[in-house]
Motif scaffolding. Structure first.
Motif, PDB file in Angstrom:
ATOM      1  N   THR A   1       0.855  -1.194   0.000  1.00 29.31           N
ATOM      2  CA  THR A   1       0.000   0.000   0.000  1.00 29.31           C
ATOM      3  C   THR A   1       0.884   1.235   0.000  1.00 29.31           C
ATOM      4  O   THR A   1       1.901   1.279   0.682  1.00 29.31           O
ATOM      5  CB  THR A   1      -0.884   0.014   1.264  1.00 29.31           C
ATOM      6  N   ILE A   2       0.458   2.220  -0.777  1.00 27.58           N
ATOM      7  CA  ILE A   2       1.255   3.442  -0.893  1.00 27.58           C
ATOM      8  C   ILE A   2       0.305   4.608  -1.152  1.00 27.58           C
ATOM      9  O   ILE A   2      -0.744   4.419  -1.765  1.00 27.58           O
ATOM     10  CB  ILE A   2       2.301   3.284  -2.034  1.00 27.58           C
ATOM     11  N   PHE A   3       0.646   5.778  -0.665  1.00 26.27           N
ATOM     12  CA  PHE A   3      -0.193   6.957  -0.915  1.00 26.27           C
ATOM     13  C   PHE A   3       0.472   7.833  -1.964  1.00 26.27           C
ATOM     14  O   PHE A   3       1.648   8.179  -1.837  1.00 26.27           O
ATOM     15  CB  PHE A   3      -0.398   7.755   0.377  1.00 26.27           C
ATOM     16  N   ASN A   4      -0.306   8.168  -3.015  1.00 29.46           N
ATOM     17  CA  ASN A   4       0.146   9.185  -3.961  1.00 29.46           C
ATOM     18  C   ASN A   4      -0.645  10.439  -3.602  1.00 29.46           C
ATOM     19  O   ASN A   4      -1.795  10.590  -3.995  1.00 29.46           O
ATOM     20  CB  ASN A   4      -0.138   8.737  -5.391  1.00 29.46           C
ATOM     21  N   GLY A   5      -0.084  11.329  -2.813  1.00 27.52           N
ATOM     22  CA  GLY A   5      -0.864  12.419  -2.235  1.00 27.52           C
ATOM     23  C   GLY A   5      -1.921  11.808  -1.332  1.00 27.52           C
ATOM     24  O   GLY A   5      -1.599  11.004  -0.448  1.00 27.52           O
ATOM     25  N   ALA A   6      -3.205  12.153  -1.589  1.00 26.51           N
ATOM     26  CA  ALA A   6      -4.272  11.611  -0.735  1.00 26.51           C
ATOM     27  C   ALA A   6      -4.798  10.276  -1.264  1.00 26.51           C
ATOM     28  O   ALA A   6      -5.598   9.619  -0.599  1.00 26.51           O
ATOM     29  CB  ALA A   6      -5.406  12.621  -0.655  1.00 26.51           C
ATOM     30  N   ASP A   7      -4.390   9.880  -2.475  1.00 24.75           N
ATOM     31  CA  ASP A   7      -4.923   8.644  -3.074  1.00 24.75           C
ATOM     32  C   ASP A   7      -4.239   7.415  -2.490  1.00 24.75           C
ATOM     33  O   ASP A   7      -3.008   7.271  -2.602  1.00 24.75           O
ATOM     34  CB  ASP A   7      -4.659   8.616  -4.594  1.00 24.75           C
ATOM     35  N   LYS A   8      -5.064   6.526  -1.915  1.00 23.08           N
ATOM     36  CA  LYS A   8      -4.503   5.261  -1.440  1.00 23.08           C
ATOM     37  C   LYS A   8      -4.342   4.335  -2.640  1.00 23.08           C
ATOM     38  O   LYS A   8      -5.310   4.072  -3.357  1.00 23.08           O
ATOM     39  CB  LYS A   8      -5.443   4.652  -0.407  1.00 23.08           C
ATOM     40  N   CYS A   9      -3.139   3.887  -2.899  1.00 24.32           N
ATOM     41  CA  CYS A   9      -2.882   3.060  -4.089  1.00 24.32           C
ATOM     42  C   CYS A   9      -2.254   1.733  -3.661  1.00 24.32           C
ATOM     43  O   CYS A   9      -1.764   1.599  -2.549  1.00 24.32           O
ATOM     44  CB  CYS A   9      -1.870   3.744  -5.007  1.00 24.32           C
ATOM     45  N   ALA A  10      -2.250   0.797  -4.587  1.00 18.10           N
ATOM     46  CA  ALA A  10      -1.474  -0.424  -4.384  1.00 18.10           C
ATOM     47  C   ALA A  10      -0.342  -0.418  -5.402  1.00 18.10           C
ATOM     48  O   ALA A  10      -0.527   0.041  -6.536  1.00 18.10           O
ATOM     49  CB  ALA A  10      -2.346  -1.647  -4.579  1.00 18.10           C
ATOM     50  N   PHE A  11       0.819  -0.894  -4.978  1.00 16.31           N
ATOM     51  CA  PHE A  11       1.942  -1.044  -5.907  1.00 16.31           C
ATOM     52  C   PHE A  11       2.043  -2.545  -6.187  1.00 16.31           C
ATOM     53  O   PHE A  11       2.501  -3.326  -5.364  1.00 16.31           O
ATOM     54  CB  PHE A  11       3.211  -0.497  -5.262  1.00 16.31           C
ATOM     55  N   TRP A  12       1.514  -2.941  -7.359  1.00 16.78           N
ATOM     56  CA  TRP A  12       1.421  -4.358  -7.706  1.00 16.78           C
ATOM     57  C   TRP A  12       2.710  -4.812  -8.365  1.00 16.78           C
ATOM     58  O   TRP A  12       3.244  -4.115  -9.220  1.00 16.78           O
ATOM     59  CB  TRP A  12       0.273  -4.590  -8.701  1.00 16.78           C
ATOM     60  N   LYS A  13       3.129  -5.995  -7.983  1.00 15.45           N
ATOM     61  CA  LYS A  13       4.363  -6.535  -8.533  1.00 15.45           C
ATOM     62  C   LYS A  13       4.097  -7.959  -9.003  1.00 15.45           C
ATOM     63  O   LYS A  13       3.332  -8.679  -8.352  1.00 15.45           O
ATOM     64  CB  LYS A  13       5.410  -6.542  -7.426  1.00 15.45           C
ATOM     65  N   LYS A  14       4.719  -8.290 -10.123  1.00 11.77           N
ATOM     66  CA  LYS A  14       4.594  -9.673 -10.577  1.00 11.77           C
ATOM     67  C   LYS A  14       5.303 -10.556  -9.552  1.00 11.77           C
ATOM     68  O   LYS A  14       6.458 -10.313  -9.212  1.00 11.77           O
ATOM     69  CB  LYS A  14       5.282  -9.798 -11.931  1.00 11.77           C
TER      70      LYS A  14
END
Ligand SMILES: C[S@@+](CC[C@H](N)C(=O)[O-])C[C@H]1O[C@@H](n2cnc3c(N)ncnc32)[C@H](O)[C@@H]1O
Length: 362
Positions: free
Chosen positions: A348-361
């Motif tokens: 899980t990572i935040f790009n500013g206020a957006d909660k994002c997922a950093f998906w990896k193969k």
């Protein structure tokens, strides 16, 4: 002592980066870490950290277990050599392992002390929204530590982003994606949804070991002990470490022709235009790649009108090609329902206020 801040969740990479820059980070919190450092460390980290938001300097500390003592301590301090008369001040606070735990109260009592002092000095003002001068009060083990921001505006606002398109990824988040994933700079790097090229520009700067900042102003340049010769030396040392002889294969593409115009200028501003190759390309037509891919596909929050389901199905299809090294950052919530989760790992990572997922193969 210096306190170096970063976006939420990036402090472990900040820690590694500081190690690479030959510093010795100590306690690490989700949004900051500490190091022992002198003036040259302040200048150097402000110029060279890809991950940091701001570098704070510890000016004073005192043992305080009551609010009234915080007031008296902050009121007794002489900030004026550091603050310019036109500057607006902001005060933030944090408490750890201390008798006083209420952060809003620590903040407000310190603010009251500073406002009372300002009234006497009849200059400067408090403005938490657009500060020129930031004070950070950290109560740690009942020691009240007063830090000031040496950087001024956040270091993530890179100068190359003079023309920004909507929905760009934060520059230090993009640098984090690159540092976390791209281990071999000899491997070709590709962003198929490049927009304003942030990820590729950060990749090129990291591969070339370019200092992040050479031509900007820092708050420390207004401090009474500012040493312009030392800053010049630190800049020259940083520039002498740039790898000029090596070539890198960094490619980007986007379906939108507007991205070409704006982004080329951004890459020129960042002195990496020679390193990156652009093409206008529909991702849905790509079938075979053998590159290291780090990308921020559209996720429908700010940029509309893309067929997200087709894009993410195609990402899932290409993920399964064994020769690819794939990493994507996205807050598209339906992605996890479309995929076989055992093929992926995510952070899980935040790009500013957006909660994002950093998906990896996986
Ligand atoms: C969230 S933005 C990427 C932001 C970028 N990381 C940055 O910080 O500048 C998503 C990009 O995907 C592009 N895009 C959407 N559909 C596409 C497709 N089928 N093929 C290629 N690019 C596409 C959009 O034009 C947009 O530039």
């Amino acid at each position: 002592m210096l306190l170096i801040t970063c976006p939420f969740g990036l402090s472990s990479i900040l820690w590694k980066e500081l190690k690479l820059l030959w510093y010795n980070p100590q306690d690490t919190f989700p949004t900051w870490t500490f190091i022992q450092g002198d003036k040259s460390a302040i200048y150097d980290i402000n110029l060279r950290s890809w991950i940091a938001n701001k570098v704070f300097l510890l000016l004073w500390e005192s043992n305080t277990q009551r609010f009234v003592l915080i007031f008296d301590f902050v009121y007794s301090l002489d900030f004026w050599p550091y603050i310019q008369s036109w500057q607006k001040i902001s005060i933030s606070a944090h408490s750890q392992d201390s008798a006083l735990t209420s952060i809003p109260s620590i903040q407000s009592i310190s603010q009251k002390a500073i406002i009372k002092k300002i009234a006497q000095a009849s200059f400067s003002d408090v403005d938490p929204d657009k500060p020129d001068f930031e004070i950070f009060i950290f109560l740690q083990n009942n020691i009240c530590k007063i830090f000031i921001n040496t950087s001024w505006i956040s270091l993530h606002n890179r100068w190359y982003r003079q023309q920004a398109l909507d929905a760009p990824i934060k520059e230090n988040v993009a640098a984090w994606l690159v540092l976390l994933s791209w281990r071999k700079f000899s491997q070709a790097f590709y962003d198929p949804f490049c927009w304003s090229w942030t990820i590729c520009i950060e990749a090129a700067m990291i591969a070339k070991n370019m200092p992040v900042w050479i031509n900007r102003s820092f708050a420390f340049q207004d401090f009474p002990d500012f040493d312009s010769k030392l800053l010049q030396t630190v800049k020259e040392q940083a520039l002498s470490k740039v790898f000029t002889a090596k070539t890198y294969q960094i490619f980007w593409s986007d379906i939108d022709p507007q991205a070409v115009k704006v982004s080329k200028q951004n890459a020129i501003n960042a002195w990496v235009a020679d390193t990156i190759t652009f093409s206008q390309q529909d991702f849905l037509l790509l079938s075979d790649l053998s590159w290291h891919i780090v990308s921020n596909p559209p996720y429908g929050k700010r940029l509309q009108d893309f067929d997200l389901s087709a894009i993410y199905s195609h990402i899932d299809k290409l993920f399964s090609i064994w020769s690819l090294s794939w990493w994507i950052i996205s807050s598209y919530e339906w992605f996890q329902d479309m995929i076989n989760k055992s093929d992926y790992s995510s952070k899980t990572i935040f790009n500013g206020a957006d909660k994002c997922a950093f998906w990896k193969k996986a």
